[in-house]
Design a protein around this motif. Structure first.
Motif, PDB file in Angstrom:
ATOM      1  N   LYS A   1       0.849  -1.193   0.000  1.00 25.95           N
ATOM      2  CA  LYS A   1       0.000   0.000   0.000  1.00 25.95           C
ATOM      3  C   LYS A   1       0.883   1.242   0.000  1.00 25.95           C
ATOM      4  CE  LYS A   1      -0.462  -0.726   4.991  1.00 25.95           C
ATOM      5  NZ  LYS A   1      -1.414  -1.039   6.077  1.00 25.95           N
TER       6      LYS A   1
ATOM      7  N   LEU B   1      -4.464  -0.395  -2.443  1.00 25.85           N
ATOM      8  CA  LEU B   1      -3.969  -1.463  -1.572  1.00 25.85           C
ATOM      9  C   LEU B   1      -4.023  -2.782  -2.348  1.00 25.85           C
ATOM     10  CD1 LEU B   1      -4.659  -2.065   2.143  1.00 25.85           C
ATOM     11  CD2 LEU B   1      -5.057  -3.933   0.533  1.00 25.85           C
TER      12      LEU B   1
ATOM     13  N   CYS C   1       1.583   0.892  -7.430  1.00 25.98           N
ATOM     14  CA  CYS C   1       1.377   1.529  -6.125  1.00 25.98           C
ATOM     15  C   CYS C   1       2.411   2.629  -5.956  1.00 25.98           C
ATOM     16  CB  CYS C   1       1.509   0.501  -5.011  1.00 25.98           C
ATOM     17  SG  CYS C   1       1.148   1.156  -3.361  1.00 25.98           S
TER      18      CYS C   1
END
Length: 330
Positions: A156, A166, A182
């Motif tokens: 995350k 996430l 991410c």
């Protein structure tokens, strides 16, 4: 007493409003947001639209002047922050606002906010203070992490909220995808199960604890859908120790899972929670307790919490056409 709540269109800000309306203290309530469609603007005594620092960071100075103008014009006594992205701004200007006006800004210092908002700094803080945490690393150390920690992992952003961006990773292919998609990630081992997840609230001033509560919860789209309160002394003592170590001002929200090794924290938010109004349903109005404490009222009774379950259905608010869009622009 005059109280300002920002971000009254958010779950957080609206929850603070709900708690204020249940207080025994008489108060005039002011609300701000960035959109005319923010529901909370139509549930306060006076409403205002602020310059949008979320979309336009260069408006920070205009935003600050608008906040100062509002505090001065309305003689605001207390200011509650109702949006995640506003927390660092109010922490940055807390001392300046409190020195210039007789207004208490309910937010922790920039140091505490930085530790809580950055999940890697949260991890380092917890480790340095002897608290159990999920094993974690940054992408540069993923090879060594792979050698010692089995899948599944959670990836995350270091800075973010709810479940946005996430990823749960069970393989090398999923790992490559997650790291590529991410932004500025932190990598953690998955701990416990969703059945053992708690959202916890502590209100403190420095090392003085005003209240604490731990709710077992189920999630939907990253938000609490059902909350269950059963007294748990182990978790309560644990979250109080964390709050005392942080030394914040006002609320912090601690996310943890109960494992075979005891509670393990995976996130701390330096603000009230989206479940603040839910906690009031169990008998703990955190907003009122903090207000009474800061107002010098020390003889109020200790809240008696009710064990039970709170379910969160969607709700609506009706606004007449003559009211809609009536918030003043600063």
């Amino acid at each position: 007493m005059k109280i300002l709540v920002t971000g009254v269109g958010s779950t957080l800000g609206f929850g603070i409003l709900q708690c204020l309306k249940k207080m025994s203290i008489k108060a005039k309530i002011f609300g701000t947001d960035y959109l005319d469609s923010a529901a909370g603007l139509y549930c306060v005594d006076h409403s205002y639209i602020l310059p949008d620092i979320y979309k336009y960071n260069h408006l920070e100075s205009e935003w600050l002047m608008a906040i100062k103008k509002l505090i001065s014009k309305e003689n605001i006594d207390f200011l509650f922050v109702g949006l995640d992205f506003e927390v660092p701004f109010f922490a940055k200007y807390k001392e300046e606002l409190e020195a210039e006006f007789e207004c208490k800004v309910i937010v922790s210092s920039s140091r505490v906010v930085e530790i809580c908002n950055d999940k890697w700094l949260t991890y380092l803080f917890l480790v340095e203070n002897g608290f159990a945490v999920p094993k974690s690393c940054l992408p540069a150390d993923v090879q060594a992490f792979r050698d010692s920690v089995a899948f599944p992992w959670i990836i995350k952003p270091r800075v973010g909220s709810t479940s946005n961006d996430l990823f749960k990773v069970n393989s090398e292919e999923q790992l490559d995808f997650a790291l590529s998609n991410c932004n500025n990630p932190v990598i953690q081992e998955e701990i416990g199960s969703m059945r053992d997840e708690f959202t916890c609230g502590v209100v403190s001033i420095g090392s003085e604890i005003i209240s604490s509560i731990a709710l077992r919860r189920t999630l939907k789209n990253g938000n609490t859908q059902m909350a269950i309160y059963e007294k748990n002394i182990e978790i309560d003592n644990y979250i109080r120790k964390i709050a005392m170590s942080l030394g914040g001002f006002g609320p912090i929200n601690i996310q943890l899972r109960l494992t075979n090794e005891g509670p393990k924290v995976f996130e701390i938010n330096p603000r009230f929670s989206g479940t603040t109004a839910v906690r009031a349903q169990f008998g703990l109005n955190e907003v009122e307790l903090l207000m009474k404490h800061l107002s010098g009222e020390y003889d109020f009774p200790e809240p008696i919490l009710k064990e039970g379950v709170v379910l969160r259905p969607p709700s609506e608010i009706f606004v007449s056409l003559s009211q809609f869009g009536s918030a003043k622009r600063l």
